[in-house]
Scaffold this active site. Structure first.
Site, PDB file in Angstrom:
ATOM      1  N   HIS A 109      14.554  14.003 -76.882  1.00 16.69           N
ATOM      2  CA  HIS A 109      14.301  15.020 -75.849  1.00 16.69           C
ATOM      3  C   HIS A 109      14.006  16.380 -76.476  1.00 16.69           C
ATOM      4  O   HIS A 109      13.111  17.094 -76.023  1.00 16.69           O
ATOM      5  CB  HIS A 109      15.517  15.190 -74.932  1.00 16.69           C
TER       6      HIS A 109
ATOM      7  N   GLN B 113      16.276  19.360 -70.393  1.00 20.69           N
ATOM      8  CA  GLN B 113      16.611  18.747 -69.104  1.00 20.69           C
ATOM      9  C   GLN B 113      17.207  19.736 -68.104  1.00 20.69           C
ATOM     10  O   GLN B 113      17.370  19.405 -66.933  1.00 20.69           O
ATOM     11  CB  GLN B 113      17.564  17.575 -69.316  1.00 20.69           C
TER      12      GLN B 113
ATOM     13  N   HIS C  24      18.423   9.335 -78.343  1.00 20.60           N
ATOM     14  CA  HIS C  24      17.799   9.668 -77.061  1.00 20.60           C
ATOM     15  C   HIS C  24      17.723  11.191 -76.890  1.00 20.60           C
ATOM     16  O   HIS C  24      16.670  11.729 -76.527  1.00 20.60           O
ATOM     17  CB  HIS C  24      18.635   9.023 -75.942  1.00 20.60           C
ATOM     18  N   GLU C  25      18.835  11.885 -77.174  1.00 24.05           N
ATOM     19  CA  GLU C  25      18.864  13.338 -76.967  1.00 24.05           C
ATOM     20  C   GLU C  25      18.023  14.086 -77.993  1.00 24.05           C
ATOM     21  O   GLU C  25      17.326  15.045 -77.645  1.00 24.05           O
ATOM     22  CB  GLU C  25      20.306  13.850 -76.967  1.00 24.05           C
TER      23      GLU C  25
ATOM     24  N   CYS D  55      18.211   7.636 -68.124  1.00 25.02           N
ATOM     25  CA  CYS D  55      18.026   9.051 -68.420  1.00 25.02           C
ATOM     26  C   CYS D  55      18.221   9.829 -67.125  1.00 25.02           C
ATOM     27  O   CYS D  55      17.692   9.440 -66.084  1.00 25.02           O
ATOM     28  CB  CYS D  55      16.624   9.282 -68.987  1.00 25.02           C
ATOM     29  N   LEU D  56      18.969  10.930 -67.213  1.00 22.64           N
ATOM     30  CA  LEU D  56      19.215  11.744 -66.017  1.00 22.64           C
ATOM     31  C   LEU D  56      17.930  12.338 -65.450  1.00 22.64           C
ATOM     32  O   LEU D  56      17.874  12.664 -64.271  1.00 22.64           O
ATOM     33  CB  LEU D  56      20.230  12.852 -66.337  1.00 22.64           C
TER      34      LEU D  56
ATOM     35  N   GLY E  70      24.772  12.248 -72.212  1.00 20.84           N
ATOM     36  CA  GLY E  70      24.060  13.209 -73.043  1.00 20.84           C
ATOM     37  C   GLY E  70      23.122  14.036 -72.193  1.00 20.84           C
ATOM     38  O   GLY E  70      22.687  13.605 -71.124  1.00 20.84           O
TER      39      GLY E  70
END
Length: 187
Positions: free
Chosen positions: A153, A50, A149-150, A107-108, A45
Site C-alpha cells: 500500500h 487508506q 500487504h501494508e 483489504c479495508l 493493518g
C-alpha cells in the site's frame, strides 16, 4: 479520532508515500487515528494512503486473530506477537525470503472482497519508530502477510495487483462497481 477509510477507485491508493522525515505531532496524531480506525473496522493493518495521507506510515495489530498464528523477532529477539502489538512503522523497507505460499487476504479499502494471494512466508522489515529509533522485525504467518500487504500500500500497490488473472477476472464486476461507487461519492 476515527477516520474514513479510502475505498478502491480513489487515486490516493495508487500514490507512493513520501518518507516521514520527522515523527512530529502530526505523525503521532495520524498514527493514533489510524490505529483507532483500523480497530473499529476489525482490520489487522492500515496504511496512511487508506486514510488519504501519502506517507510511508503503517500500523498493524494481529493480537485479536487467534486462528492464524505468527512468529515474530524484534531486533533479533523472539517475542510473542501480541505482547508488542500494535506496531507503528515509518519508512519500512521489506526483504522477502524465498519461500512463498498462497493464503487468504482482504483489504479495508475493498469491502467484502477476498482472494488467495501468493506471499513470502518470512519477511524482514527495517523501519523507524515513532520514538525516532529504528527497529528490525522478522515475521512469519499472518503478520508476515500483513506486513507485505501494508508495505505494498505504501508503494501504491494493491492486493488486486497480486491476484491471479483468473481470480481478478472473476471479481471484475465487483471491482468495477466499487470503483464507480467511490468515484460517484467523490463528486
Amino acid at each position: 479520532m476515527k477516520r474514513a477509510i479510502v475505498k478502491y477507485g480513489d487515486p490516493v491508493l495508487r500514490a507512493k508515500g513520501r518518507r516521514v522525515e520527522q515523527p512530529d505531532e502530526h505523525i503521532h496524531a495520524l498514527a493514533a487515528d489510524m490505529l483507532e480506525t483500523m480497530h473499529a473496522a476489525n482490520g489487522v493493518g492500515l496504511a496512511a494512503q487508506q486514510v488519504g495521507e501519502t506517507l510511508q506510515l503503517t500500523v498493524l495489530d494481529i493480537s485479536a486473530i487467534e486462528d492464524r498464528p505468527s512468529t515474530l523477532k524484534v531486533n533479533g529477539t523472539e517475542v510473542d506477537p501480541p505482547t508488542v502489538m500494535p506496531l507503528v512503522l515509518l519508512n519500512p523497507e521489506l526483504s522477502l525470503q524465498p519461500e512463498v505460499e498462497a493464503g487468504p487476504e482482504g483489504c479495508l479499502s475493498f469491502p467484502e472482497i477476498n482472494a488467495d494471494i501468493d506471499r513470502a512466508v518470512t519477511v524482514i522489515v527495517k523501519a523507524e519508530t515513532l520514538e525516532g529509533g529504528t527497529v528490525e522485525v522478522e515475521a512469519t504467518g499472518l503478520l508476515a502477510r500483513a506486513l507485505q500487504h501494508e508495505v505494498d500500500h505504501l508503494n501504491g500497490i494493491l492486493f488486486i495487483d497480486r491476484m491471479s488473472s483468473a481470480t481478478k477476472a472473476s471479481l471484475a464486476s465487483r471491482l468495477k462497481r466499487l470503483q464507480k461507487e467511490t468515484q460517484r461519492a467523490a463528486r
